[in-house]
Design an enzyme around this catalytic site. Sequence first.
Site, PDB file in Angstrom:
ATOM      1  CB  THR A  12      -1.005  -0.059   1.177  1.00 14.49           C
ATOM      2  OG1 THR A  12      -1.907   1.033   1.038  1.00 14.49           O
ATOM      3  CG2 THR A  12      -0.329  -0.001   2.539  1.00 14.49           C
TER       4      THR A  12
ATOM      5  CE  LYS B  61      -1.919   0.819  -3.601  1.00 17.35           C
ATOM      6  NZ  LYS B  61      -3.280   1.187  -3.965  1.00 17.35           N
TER       7      LYS B  61
ATOM      8  CG  ASP C 229      -5.509  -0.745  -6.205  1.00 19.10           C
ATOM      9  OD1 ASP C 229      -5.991  -1.314  -5.214  1.00 19.10           O
ATOM     10  OD2 ASP C 229      -4.420  -0.129  -6.166  1.00 19.10           O
TER      11      ASP C 229
ATOM     12  N   GLY D 142      -9.249  14.252  -8.996  1.00 24.06           N
ATOM     13  CA  GLY D 142      -8.019  13.771  -8.357  1.00 24.06           C
ATOM     14  C   GLY D 142      -7.329  12.764  -9.267  1.00 24.06           C
TER      15      GLY D 142
ATOM     16  N   GLY E 293      -4.158  11.478  -8.856  1.00 24.52           N
ATOM     17  CA  GLY E 293      -2.988  10.857  -8.233  1.00 24.52           C
ATOM     18  C   GLY E 293      -2.973   9.387  -8.632  1.00 24.52           C
TER      19      GLY E 293
ATOM     20  CB  ALA F  53      -6.451   6.170  -6.084  1.00 24.51           C
TER      21      ALA F  53
ATOM     22  N   GLY G  18     -15.497   4.433  -0.072  1.00 25.99           N
ATOM     23  CA  GLY G  18     -14.500   3.531  -0.664  1.00 25.99           C
ATOM     24  C   GLY G  18     -14.371   2.169   0.009  1.00 25.99           C
TER      25      GLY G  18
HETATM   26  N1  LIG Z   1     -10.922   2.757  -1.035  1.00 28.57           N
HETATM   27  C1  LIG Z   1      -9.788   2.307  -1.485  1.00 28.57           C
HETATM   28  O1  LIG Z   1      -9.574   1.101  -1.611  1.00 28.57           O
HETATM   29  C2  LIG Z   1      -8.725   3.298  -1.893  1.00 28.57           C
HETATM   30  C3  LIG Z   1      -7.680   2.871  -2.698  1.00 28.57           C
HETATM   31  C4  LIG Z   1      -6.719   3.813  -3.074  1.00 28.57           C
HETATM   32  C5  LIG Z   1      -6.825   5.128  -2.632  1.00 28.57           C
HETATM   33  N2  LIG Z   1      -7.865   5.487  -1.844  1.00 28.57           N
HETATM   34  C6  LIG Z   1      -7.991   6.885  -1.382  1.00 28.57           C
HETATM   35  O2  LIG Z   1      -7.922   7.739  -2.522  1.00 28.57           O
HETATM   36  C7  LIG Z   1      -7.278   8.955  -2.187  1.00 28.57           C
HETATM   37  C8  LIG Z   1      -6.140   9.242  -3.159  1.00 28.57           C
HETATM   38  O3  LIG Z   1      -5.130   8.255  -3.051  1.00 28.57           O
HETATM   39  P1  LIG Z   1      -3.863   8.259  -4.027  1.00 28.57           P
HETATM   40  O4  LIG Z   1      -3.151   6.998  -3.775  1.00 28.57           O
HETATM   41  O5  LIG Z   1      -4.287   8.608  -5.418  1.00 28.57           O
HETATM   42  O6  LIG Z   1      -3.029   9.497  -3.437  1.00 28.57           O
HETATM   43  P2  LIG Z   1      -2.002  10.431  -4.227  1.00 28.57           P
HETATM   44  O7  LIG Z   1      -1.350   9.691  -5.338  1.00 28.57           O
HETATM   45  O8  LIG Z   1      -1.169  11.056  -3.174  1.00 28.57           O
HETATM   46  O9  LIG Z   1      -2.919  11.583  -4.891  1.00 28.57           O
HETATM   47  C9  LIG Z   1      -3.543  12.569  -4.098  1.00 28.57           C
HETATM   48  C10 LIG Z   1      -4.541  13.340  -4.950  1.00 28.57           C
HETATM   49  O10 LIG Z   1      -5.194  14.296  -4.108  1.00 28.57           O
HETATM   50  C11 LIG Z   1      -5.006  15.615  -4.639  1.00 28.57           C
HETATM   51  N3  LIG Z   1      -4.866  16.582  -3.553  1.00 28.57           N
HETATM   52  C12 LIG Z   1      -4.133  16.441  -2.428  1.00 28.57           C
HETATM   53  N4  LIG Z   1      -4.239  17.555  -1.663  1.00 28.57           N
HETATM   54  C13 LIG Z   1      -5.049  18.410  -2.343  1.00 28.57           C
HETATM   55  C14 LIG Z   1      -5.539  19.725  -2.082  1.00 28.57           C
HETATM   56  N5  LIG Z   1      -5.212  20.384  -0.959  1.00 28.57           N
HETATM   57  N6  LIG Z   1      -6.362  20.290  -2.988  1.00 28.57           N
HETATM   58  C15 LIG Z   1      -6.693  19.631  -4.128  1.00 28.57           C
HETATM   59  N7  LIG Z   1      -6.264  18.398  -4.436  1.00 28.57           N
HETATM   60  C16 LIG Z   1      -5.452  17.781  -3.546  1.00 28.57           C
HETATM   61  C17 LIG Z   1      -3.717  15.512  -5.442  1.00 28.57           C
HETATM   62  O11 LIG Z   1      -3.675  16.577  -6.369  1.00 28.57           O
HETATM   63  P3  LIG Z   1      -2.255  17.086  -6.972  1.00 28.57           P
HETATM   64  O12 LIG Z   1      -1.921  16.133  -8.074  1.00 28.57           O
HETATM   65  O13 LIG Z   1      -2.528  18.449  -7.450  1.00 28.57           O
HETATM   66  O14 LIG Z   1      -1.269  17.028  -5.843  1.00 28.57           O
HETATM   67  C18 LIG Z   1      -3.893  14.139  -6.084  1.00 28.57           C
HETATM   68  O15 LIG Z   1      -4.803  14.204  -7.152  1.00 28.57           O
HETATM   69  C19 LIG Z   1      -6.799   8.804  -0.748  1.00 28.57           C
HETATM   70  O16 LIG Z   1      -7.710   9.449   0.069  1.00 28.57           O
HETATM   71  C20 LIG Z   1      -6.829   7.311  -0.504  1.00 28.57           C
HETATM   72  O17 LIG Z   1      -7.097   7.027   0.847  1.00 28.57           O
HETATM   73  C21 LIG Z   1      -8.816   4.602  -1.478  1.00 28.57           C
END
Ligand SMILES: NC(=O)c1ccc[n+]([C@@H]2O[C@H](COP(=O)([O-])OP(=O)(O)OC[C@H]3O[C@@H](n4cnc5c(N)ncnc54)[C@H](OP(=O)(O)O)[C@@H]3O)[C@@H](O)[C@H]2O)c1
Length: 287
Positions: free
Chosen positions: A71, A75, A115, A140, A142, A144, A251
Amino acid sequence: MKPPSSINGQTRFVAVLGHPIAHTASPAMHNAAFDALGMNWRYLALDVDPARLGPALRGLALCGFVGVNCTIPHKRIAFREADCLDSSARIAEAANTLVFRLRRGTPFLHGYSTDGYGILAALREEFGFHPKGRAVAILGCGGAGQSAAIQFALAGAKRLILLNRTRAKALAVARRVRALRPRVECLLDPTPCDLLVQGTSLGLRKDDRCPLDASLLAKLDPCCFLEMIYRPAETPALRLARRRGCRVANGLSMLLHQGARAFEIWTNRRAPVETMRRALRREVYGR
Ligand SMILES: NC(=O)c1ccc[n+]([C@@H]2O[C@H](COP(=O)([O-])OP(=O)(O)OC[C@H]3O[C@@H](n4cnc5c(N)ncnc54)[C@H](OP(=O)(O)O)[C@@H]3O)[C@@H](O)[C@H]2O)c1
């Protein structure tokens, strides 16, 4: 709390590796599944420094672990460390599940990504939704969000609306999607969609601002809203979408189904999904 089943010389091990890892709900879900099927297996949670992930993985393989989940933030590193990749990991450019083998005593790591399976299974379960021919907005881009975008494109989505604070990242995701599926229309500005996926990390913390506002939601006008965050159960974005009349889900079922798929990859047995769901709910929400 139920005491853990005993461990003996025949116990088989899997684990989740992350950094940090204290918050993980995966051991509860997998250990409940092993118990329900009477399997002498245990799932551990290990905090591993990303700089040491490679040796840690090979060390666990040498110790006889069946495999691991990786995680945040592992990854992408796991993807690079794997000796062989399933198409799911190649497409996602990330590996959240590894299977270990020893070849003449040397660890051999086979990488998968569950995923994509998890999000499609969650959408089917929560809304009866399939992306084929539909317009999907992803807030978003990122890790995910990118993985979801690619999965929707491969599943036949007609249009993807990619919204991200850092627009260059949304553009990069659009390029990847177009390279894989040139016929999928990718837009970087809001336009009406069937489904909105909230994939930013905003909402994890109590004082986070809401990543959505009423005007953006009106422009997107989705019927269904999937919040990737599951803790808290209701984020401000999910509440806003519910109040606008969207069908909403958080989620948790994404987490459940990616875990169920990993379970099946390791064990070659059908995952007891309802047992895993109950264990996950108990662990995350205490009910
Ligand atoms: N349910 C599940 O199984 C599952 C699986 C995976 C992830 N998730 C959840 O999905 C979310 C994203 O995960 P990730 O792995 O993609 O994380 P990540 O790669 O760190 O991406 C974070 C995302 O959030 C945006 N962001 C962060 N701070 C922000 C702010 N202040 N204003 C606007 N946008 C902001 C980032 O935008 P920038 O690109 O501009 O920084 C990016 O798009 C997390 O909350 C995670 O817990 C859930």
